[in-house]
Design a protein around this motif. Structure first.
Motif, mmCIF file in Angstrom:
data_model
loop_
_atom_site.group_PDB
_atom_site.id
_atom_site.type_symbol
_atom_site.label_atom_id
_atom_site.label_comp_id
_atom_site.label_asym_id
_atom_site.label_seq_id
_atom_site.Cartn_x
_atom_site.Cartn_y
_atom_site.Cartn_z
ATOM 1 N N ASN A 472 56.647 2.853 3.658
ATOM 2 C CA ASN A 472 55.634 2.102 2.924
ATOM 3 C C ASN A 472 54.534 1.582 3.852
ATOM 4 N N GLU A 473 54.927 1.090 5.037
ATOM 5 C CA GLU A 473 53.940 0.604 5.999
ATOM 6 C C GLU A 473 53.016 1.732 6.438
ATOM 7 N N ALA A 474 53.582 2.922 6.634
ATOM 8 C CA ALA A 474 52.759 4.057 7.049
ATOM 9 C C ALA A 474 51.713 4.379 5.996
ATOM 10 N N THR A 475 52.097 4.366 4.720
ATOM 11 C CA THR A 475 51.131 4.687 3.665
ATOM 12 C C THR A 475 50.004 3.661 3.613
ATOM 13 N N GLU A 476 50.277 2.438 4.022
ATOM 14 C CA GLU A 476 49.247 1.396 4.006
ATOM 15 C C GLU A 476 48.294 1.506 5.198
ATOM 16 N N PHE A 477 48.629 2.347 6.180
ATOM 17 C CA PHE A 477 47.693 2.577 7.290
ATOM 18 C C PHE A 477 46.392 3.200 6.775
ATOM 19 N N ALA A 478 46.462 3.866 5.621
ATOM 20 C CA ALA A 478 45.268 4.518 5.076
ATOM 21 C C ALA A 478 44.144 3.526 4.823
ATOM 22 N N ASP A 479 44.466 2.244 4.680
ATOM 23 C CA ASP A 479 43.450 1.226 4.395
ATOM 24 C C ASP A 479 42.877 0.593 5.665
ATOM 25 N N ARG A 480 43.407 0.958 6.819
ATOM 26 C CA ARG A 480 42.916 0.377 8.074
ATOM 27 C C ARG A 480 41.656 1.106 8.534
ATOM 28 N N GLU A 481 40.804 0.382 9.261
ATOM 29 C CA GLU A 481 39.552 0.960 9.741
ATOM 30 C C GLU A 481 39.582 1.241 11.236
ATOM 31 N N ASP A 482 40.748 1.115 11.856
ATOM 32 C CA ASP A 482 40.848 1.357 13.289
ATOM 33 C C ASP A 482 41.349 2.775 13.555
ATOM 34 N N ARG A 483 41.690 3.055 14.805
ATOM 35 C CA ARG A 483 42.160 4.390 15.170
ATOM 36 C C ARG A 483 43.425 4.759 14.391
ATOM 37 N N LEU A 484 44.291 3.778 14.180
ATOM 38 C CA LEU A 484 45.528 4.035 13.449
ATOM 39 C C LEU A 484 45.231 4.520 12.029
ATOM 40 N N GLY A 485 44.296 3.854 11.369
ATOM 41 C CA GLY A 485 43.934 4.265 10.013
ATOM 42 C C GLY A 485 43.304 5.648 9.986
ATOM 43 N N ARG A 486 42.405 5.893 10.930
ATOM 44 C CA ARG A 486 41.736 7.206 10.968
ATOM 45 C C ARG A 486 42.742 8.325 11.247
ATOM 46 N N THR A 487 43.679 8.055 12.148
ATOM 47 C CA THR A 487 44.672 9.079 12.483
ATOM 48 C C THR A 487 45.557 9.389 11.281
ATOM 49 N N TYR A 488 45.978 8.358 10.546
ATOM 50 C CA TYR A 488 46.838 8.607 9.374
ATOM 51 C C TYR A 488 46.087 9.403 8.306
ATOM 52 N N ARG A 489 44.837 9.030 8.073
ATOM 53 C CA ARG A 489 44.071 9.731 7.035
ATOM 54 C C ARG A 489 43.841 11.198 7.404
ATOM 55 N N ARG A 490 43.697 11.486 8.715
ATOM 56 C CA ARG A 490 43.438 12.868 9.143
ATOM 57 C C ARG A 490 44.701 13.728 9.142
ATOM 58 N N THR A 491 45.855 13.105 9.130
ATOM 59 C CA THR A 491 47.107 13.864 9.177
ATOM 60 C C THR A 491 47.325 14.550 7.831
ATOM 61 N N ARG A 492 47.321 15.872 7.840
ATOM 62 C CA ARG A 492 47.389 16.621 6.587
ATOM 63 C C ARG A 492 48.804 16.672 6.026
ATOM 64 N N ASP A 493 49.751 17.127 6.821
ATOM 65 C CA ASP A 493 51.123 17.272 6.327
ATOM 66 C C ASP A 493 51.878 15.968 6.568
ATOM 67 N N LYS A 494 51.819 15.086 5.586
ATOM 68 C CA LYS A 494 52.432 13.773 5.755
ATOM 69 C C LYS A 494 53.914 13.763 5.407
ATOM 70 N N ARG A 495 54.417 14.845 4.813
ATOM 71 C CA ARG A 495 55.811 14.820 4.378
ATOM 72 C C ARG A 495 56.763 14.706 5.556
ATOM 73 N N LEU A 496 56.449 15.371 6.688
ATOM 74 C CA LEU A 496 57.318 15.318 7.852
ATOM 75 C C LEU A 496 57.293 13.915 8.473
ATOM 76 N N LEU A 497 56.123 13.309 8.498
ATOM 77 C CA LEU A 497 55.997 11.936 8.988
ATOM 78 C C LEU A 497 56.852 11.000 8.159
ATOM 79 N N HIS A 498 56.696 11.056 6.836
ATOM 80 C CA HIS A 498 57.442 10.147 5.956
ATOM 81 C C HIS A 498 58.940 10.418 6.019
#
Length: 900
Positions: A472-498
């Motif tokens: 759940n915390e990882a999915t909320e990174f999408a709302d961040r405006e820092d490097r962490l948020g940008r990196t999460y949004r750019r990650t295409r295959d999120k299923r392996l991460l989750h």
């Protein structure tokens, strides 16, 4: 006339009170012995209730004897004593209040006699040693209060006749019952709302580290809520009678009885041991109760963790049914009753999506009874349509899940992975699957992790809840405006991460390193879900190394190119690096609120960037980097400063770590501040980072003091209440010592947003900036004063520190000092693992100084009750520590400091 002689003999009344007190204590002690021998906890409570009944009955007889025949008869016909609440349902704990109501007739005679009875019992029961909760009411007054206050209403539901006019009591009980059942929907809603408000105060999660066994979610109060709701709907709250009426299934009856007995036994033991109404399961009590109730350590699992696992399991079962019955008794809004049938729509004849919920049709129910993939589909449909699952459908899956296939079908695996790839409300969806028992059909290791406590003050949640929260915390990174948020949004295959986050800690609770066992779990999970070989290997690596990036970032000098090179070899490629970076941040964030602060996020982002450069081969050679930084710094200097040979010499003397860590602005400020520094003087300066509370402080000293500049300045900051995060030292030109501290300041005033045109907010923001500047100046002056001050700093008292320290002492983690001679070619790395306390860093640094060691770099990682202080040190001649006796003496001194 002389007064009559005074007698020292106690009166008959006082003798009776003393005798009653002794009998009460003796009988309670007898019951405690039976409790210790394992008597059923409901019988323990019943016996305690009977003892109080005897005291009340005896006091009633004495009252009537004292009143005389005529008044006694009036009391019998105008008054009745009514037990209610826990006393009324015969569930008294050893130190429970005696909830007693004097019920009287509404006429003046009844009121007068009721007041006398109430006064008598208030005095008598207090003298005997009972805590009395008493009220005086007529039937009408009780009815009115029950309509106004749901807490009073729930207490009156449990009414039981003790002594006095039985017809008066029966009339009252009939009126109360009829009134509540006549307004059943409103009464149930009021009960649920009152309980919700109580839970907010005592813990909205079942998995609280130190739960209140009565009032936290899933505690005894939720069992009471079930009784009240069932009473309103069926006329009884007794579990056995509900089972005989088929109002309660055999499955739920067994679970609730088991939970009731466990919770009552635990609460009785808490009260007996404390001699008071103690309902809080503190860490100390958890340890004591685990031993008292016969739990034993097993490989990988402490006795206390097994005990708390059982507590959480029972509490979650109670909460599941309490939430289910609460929803079933809630009335549907009028709009839904009218428009629901019109606005509902079907999905492939399997489900109906209504205004608020989704429910299964006959066809859908048939599929849900046997198919894991259908249960996942249902939960995903609820997410897509933003609907809750209807209670009858929810309960069907809950009861069917244990019978689902142990090996997921291809359809189930495909649907589960598709669910994981969609971050929208993924956390709540996984929590639903876990509550229903479906998640452990896909990942069997969740069965072991369910309700598994980690007995430390670092993790705030059980293993299963932490794992899902990490997703759940990882999915909320999408709302961040820092490097962490940008990196999460750019990650295409999120299923392996989750998926990696979901299983990363499932190896805990066994007698092996949880990361190594987690790697095996990851490989098995990959096989079950039919992942490709490449994805399976990557999943295994992410789980095996899920701690490596955090350990490196917060315990090592990541400005050292060798450290970054070593990490780059470990991850191998940018895809792995990116996923491991996100796993690390989400894991930290899921530990508890505020654990992933801005400083930690920045440190991890910096390590990610440096390693990314290594892997993409875009890094410049160190000479090129230094030349680039030189140009940026000189652009910030004045012409006179640019021509200064002193500035040039000092820049050339900066170590590579300073070139890497410091911004051009910070380096320019270092050169300005130290340009004319000489004669044993020092200078300090600082600022707050963007978060408004992380202090970045610098100090430059021409000649170090004899007592240890690093230790002195660390002590100066700690004495002002700051928590030091990291520190670096560097020796520049002509022996100039440069220190840089990063410290968290809980007393900082964060900058305020200033909306355009708002004079009031602009003034407040200006005041905040002025306050912050003043605070920085105060801290820097304290650092400067420590240079020539030989006094030991005084550290402030921290409210709650004693409790944290006491809790830490209960942990099985013991202080430790480790030495690493391999990682750095220049320095010996000293790692100190200890329970945190004010001034610990100062004491450790000062001890190293006294032993003739130079601290070149330090990082401090604090995890609530545990601290890891890492020092890069050398001897005074700049050599590493090599002599075994020397190393043993340093270790002994560090352990001595920790123990002090």
């Amino acid at each position: 006339m002389a007064p009559p002689p005074q007698s020292n003999e106690p009166s008959a009344a006082s003798q009776a009170v003393a005798a009653a007190r002794v009998r009460l204590q003796e009988k309670r002690e007898q019951i405690r012995v039976l409790h210790d021998r394992g008597l059923d906890p409901t019988l323990v409570c019943a016996k305690l209730t009977t003892v109080v009944d005897e005291v009340v009955s005896e006091a009633w007889r004495e009252l009537l004897d004292d009143a005389g025949p005529q008044e006694a008869e009036q009391i019998r016909t105008h008054c009745a004593l009514v037990a209610h609440g826990g006393y009324g349902r015969r569930r008294m704990a050893p130190s429970s209040d005696v909830d007693l109501m004097v019920l009287c007739t509404p006429d003046p005679v009844g009121r007068r006699l009721g007041e006398r009875v109430a006064g008598w019992f208030t005095r008598r029961l207090f003298d005997v040693g009972l805590d009395l909760g008493q009220s005086l009411r007529t039937t009408d007054e009780a009815l009115q209060l029950s309509r106004q206050d749901p807490v009073v209403a729930t207490s009156l539901i449990e009414s039981r006749h003790l002594v006095g006019d039985l017809p008066l009591f029966e009339s009252y009980l009939t009126a109360i019952t009829q009134t509540l059942r006549k307004r059943d929907a409103v009464a149930c809603a009021d009960f649920v709302a009152a309980r919700r408000a109580e839970r907010k105060k005592y813990g909205e999660s079942v998995y609280v580290l130190e739960p209140n066994i009565k009032r936290s979610r899933g505690g005894l109060r939720d069992l009471h809520l079930l009784r009240w709701l069932w009473f309103i709907k069926t006329g009884t709250g007794d579990l056995d009678r509900l089972r005989s009426m088929d109002a309660l299934s055999k499955f739920d009856h067994r679970r609730l009885c088991s939970a009731r007995d466990f919770l009552l036994r635990t609460r009785n033991e808490l009260h007996f041991h404390a001699g008071d109404a103690q309902d809080l399961l503190t860490r100390a009590e958890q340890l004591r109760l685990a031993e008292k109730m016969g739990y034993r350590d097993t490989p990988g699992l402490r006795a206390v963790e097994s005990f708390m696992r059982d507590y959480f399991r029972h509490a979650s079962n109670v909460w599941f049914l309490a939430s289910r019955i609460s929803e079933l008794t809630a009335p549907k809004p009028a709009v839904e009753r009218v428009l629901g049938p019109v606005m509902s729509r079907a999905i492939e004849d399997d489900y109906v999506v209504g205004m608020r919920e989704i429910s299964a049709t006959a066809s859908g129910r048939e599929k849900l009874r046997t198919r894991t993939d259908e249960a996942i589909r249902l939960v995903d449909l609820a997410r897509q349509n933003d609907r809750r699952i209807a209670q009858d459908t929810w309960y069907l899956v809950y009861r069917s899940a244990p019978n689902y296939d142990r090996e997921p079908s291809e359809a189930a695996s495909r649907r589960f992975l598709r669910v994981l790839s969609n971050p929208s409300r993924l956390g709540p969806l996984l929590f639903r699957l876990h509550e229903l028992g479906v998640l452990e059909r896909m990942i069997p290791e969740f069965t072991h992790a369910r309700c598994l406590l980690q007995f430390n003050q670092y993790h705030k949640f059980t293993v299963d809840e932490h794992s899902i929260r990490a997703v759940n915390e990882a999915t909320e990174f999408a709302d961040r405006e820092d490097r962490l948020g940008r990196t999460y949004r750019r990650t295409r295959d999120k299923r392996l991460l989750h998926l990696a986050l979901l299983i990363h800690d499932l190896g805990k609770g066994r007698d092996r390193d949880h990361s190594e066992l987690g790697e095996e779990i990851a490989r098995e999970t990959a096989r079950r879900l039919r992942l490709s070989e490449e994805d399976g290997e990557l999943l295994a690596l992410l789980v095996r190394q899920h701690l490596s990036m955090s350990l490196l970032a917060f315990r090592r000098d990541t400005s050292d190119p060798e450290v970054v090179d070593s990490f780059a070899k470990l991850v191998g490629n940018t895809r792995t690096l990116t996923l491991l970076y996100l796993v690390t941040c989400a894991d930290l964030s899921a530990v508890g609120p505020g654990v992933l602060n801005d400083w930690k996020a920045g440190v991890l982002a910096d390590l990610y960037s440096r390693t990314f450069e290594r892997l993409t081969d875009t890094r410049r050679r160190e000479e090129d980097r230094r030349e680039s930084v030189h140009k940026a710094v000189w652009a910030l200097l004045t012409p006179d400063e640019q021509r200064s040979l002193d500035c040039e010499k000092k820049f050339n003397a900066l170590p590579d770590s300073a070139i890497t860590l410091l911004t051009p602005q910070e380096i320019a400020e270092v050169l300005r501040r130290t340009r004319t520094l000489s004669g044993g003087r020092g200078v300090t300066w600082g600022r707050y980072a963007k978060d408004g509370r992380t202090l970045v402080a610098f100090a430059a000293i021409d000649q170090g003091s004899g007592r240890g500049v690093f230790a002195g300045m660390a002590g100066a900051l700690s004495s002002k209440g700051l928590a030091i995060l990291s520190a670096e030292t560097a020796v520049l030109e002509d022996g100039l010592l440069l220190l840089r501290f990063m410290a968290d300041d809980p007393n900082a005033s964060p900058p305020m947003a200033t909306p355009p045109g708002s004079k009031k907010n602009a003034t407040a923001a200006a005041a905040a900036r002025e306050w912050s500047a003043s605070r920085v100046d105060e801290l820097c002056r304290g650092m400067a004063a420590s240079i020539d001050n030989s006094d030991t700093p005084r550290f402030p008292r921290i409210w709650g520190a004693a409790a944290v320290r006491a809790g830490a002492e209960l942990s099985n983690q013991r202080p430790e000092v480790r030495f690493d001679h391999q990682l750095s070619d220049e320095f010996t790395i000293v790692e100190v693992f200890a329970h945190d306390r004010q001034g610990l860093l100062y004491d450790l640094a000062f001890a190293l100084h006294e032993m003739g060691l130079i601290i070149r770099f330090a990082k401090i990682a604090t995890s609530v009750d545990r601290v890891v202080d890492v020092f890069y040190v050398t001897e005074r001649d700049s050599e590493k520590l090599t002599d075994p006796e020397r190393i043993d003496s340093v270790r002994a001194r560090m352990l001595e400091v920790i123990g002090s």
